[in-house]
Design an enzyme around this catalytic site. Structure first.
Site, PDB file in Angstrom:
ATOM      1  N   SER A   1       8.557  52.848  82.270  1.00 27.93           N
ATOM      2  CA  SER A   1       7.935  53.748  81.311  1.00 27.93           C
ATOM      3  C   SER A   1       8.667  53.688  79.977  1.00 27.93           C
ATOM      4  O   SER A   1       8.668  52.652  79.328  1.00 27.93           O
ATOM      5  CB  SER A   1       7.886  55.161  81.899  1.00 27.93           C
ATOM      6  OG  SER A   1       7.103  56.019  81.112  1.00 27.93           O
TER       7      SER A   1
ATOM      8  N   GLU B   1      -2.749  58.228  70.758  1.00 30.00           N
ATOM      9  CA  GLU B   1      -3.843  58.351  71.718  1.00 30.00           C
ATOM     10  C   GLU B   1      -5.177  58.462  70.982  1.00 30.00           C
ATOM     11  O   GLU B   1      -6.104  59.102  71.461  1.00 30.00           O
ATOM     12  CB  GLU B   1      -3.631  59.585  72.618  1.00 30.00           C
ATOM     13  CG  GLU B   1      -2.310  59.601  73.365  1.00 30.00           C
ATOM     14  CD  GLU B   1      -2.175  58.514  74.417  1.00 30.00           C
ATOM     15  OE1 GLU B   1      -3.199  57.923  74.812  1.00 30.00           O
ATOM     16  OE2 GLU B   1      -1.031  58.255  74.834  1.00 30.00           O
TER      17      GLU B   1
ATOM     18  N   HIS C   1       2.026  52.519  81.398  1.00 32.65           N
ATOM     19  CA  HIS C   1       0.959  53.368  81.964  1.00 32.65           C
ATOM     20  C   HIS C   1      -0.389  52.890  81.394  1.00 32.65           C
ATOM     21  O   HIS C   1      -1.242  53.696  81.034  1.00 32.65           O
ATOM     22  CB  HIS C   1       1.184  54.847  81.594  1.00 32.65           C
ATOM     23  CG  HIS C   1       2.507  55.393  82.005  1.00 32.65           C
ATOM     24  ND1 HIS C   1       2.792  55.757  83.307  1.00 32.65           N
ATOM     25  CD2 HIS C   1       3.640  55.633  81.290  1.00 32.65           C
ATOM     26  CE1 HIS C   1       4.046  56.215  83.371  1.00 32.65           C
ATOM     27  NE2 HIS C   1       4.569  56.146  82.162  1.00 32.65           N
TER      28      HIS C   1
END
Length: 255
Positions: free
Chosen positions: A124, A139, A165
């Protein structure tokens, strides 16, 4: 010796954690866990110490680097020089670069990785910091400058942009945006429970998901306006599950 990096897209399952222990020397491995990225380092350290112990590593310890004073402490050097594997946990990748970047710990890790005496792994946030240009956040709904924010990473693997991810959080937009802004870099989107294992100038895909490679090297048109959508025409995209490899300089997949 060849530098070895195991870069995990998050949520690593037993097979990947076991592979890290194997790469670090199996029962004889000396593993150091660094949870600098985590907002709860006690929990992150305990989780990974237990996991590596279950996979047979007889010597596992945490190295707490909570600030730059700790990262420059001379007592860090013997711990890292004795290690055969170093593992960075998830959390906030900017904490890693802000606390470790340019310190004695950073310099020593670069030396050990280049010499091939330690296997460096990260999951991550610990994966994101491996690249020179690091994806920090973003995002947004489209491919645009507003869809990604980048910053300096620690550059253990030059020439790439790493996102994690990847499939699970639908991050194709921000990887495309980042590659359009930095077309000399290869974009690597790594799914959860998936990793790349570097071997010189190539990497192998491991785990249950896939790695998405975005290559703007042969793009015919790239435009990145301050506002509005980005133009990215003629780029290459590869989706590579386990069993596939990719040549970084040649920018081509290998069976």
């Amino acid at each position: 010796m060849t530098s070895r990096l195991l870069i995990i897209g998050g949520a690593a399952g037993p097979a990947l954690l076991g592979r890290f222990v194997e790469l670090a020397g199996g029962p004889g491995a000396r593993i150091v866990v660094i949870a600098t990225a985590s907002s709860d380092p006690d929990a992150a350290e305990a989780e990974h110490l237990a996991a590596f112990d279950r996979h047979g590593a007889r010597h596992v310890e945490a190295l707490r680097l909570g600030d730059r004073v700790a990262a420059n402490d001379p007592r860090v050097e013997p711990v890292l020089r004795a290690a055969t594997g170093v593992f960075f946990t998830g959390g906030d990748q900017e904490r890693i670069t802000r606390i470790i970047g340019g310190t004695a710990t950073d310099t020593l890790l670069q030396e050990l990785v280049a010499a091939g005496t330690v296997v460096l792994a990260g999951t991550s946030a610990g994966a994101a910091m491996m690249s020179g240009t690091m994806i920090v956040e973003g995002e947004g709904p489209g491919v645009s400058r507003a869809s990604v924010r980048t910053g300096p990473g620690l550059e253990f693997l030059p020439g790439v942009l790493i996102d994690q991810h990847f499939a699970e959080r639908g991050r194709i937009n921000r990887l495309l945006s980042a590659v359009a802004l930095y077309p000399h870099e290869l974009g690597l989107g790594i799914d959860e429970d998936t990793a790349i294992l570097t071997d010189g100038d190539a990497f192998e895909v491991l785990g249950s998901g896939a790695v998405t490679v975005v290559d703007a090297g042969r793009a015919t048109d790239i435009r990145t306006p301050e506002a509005g959508p980005i133009t990215l025409a003629g780029c290459s995209l590869h989706v590579l599950p386990a069993g596939h490899a990719f040549h970084l300089t040649g920018r081509e997949p290998r069976p």
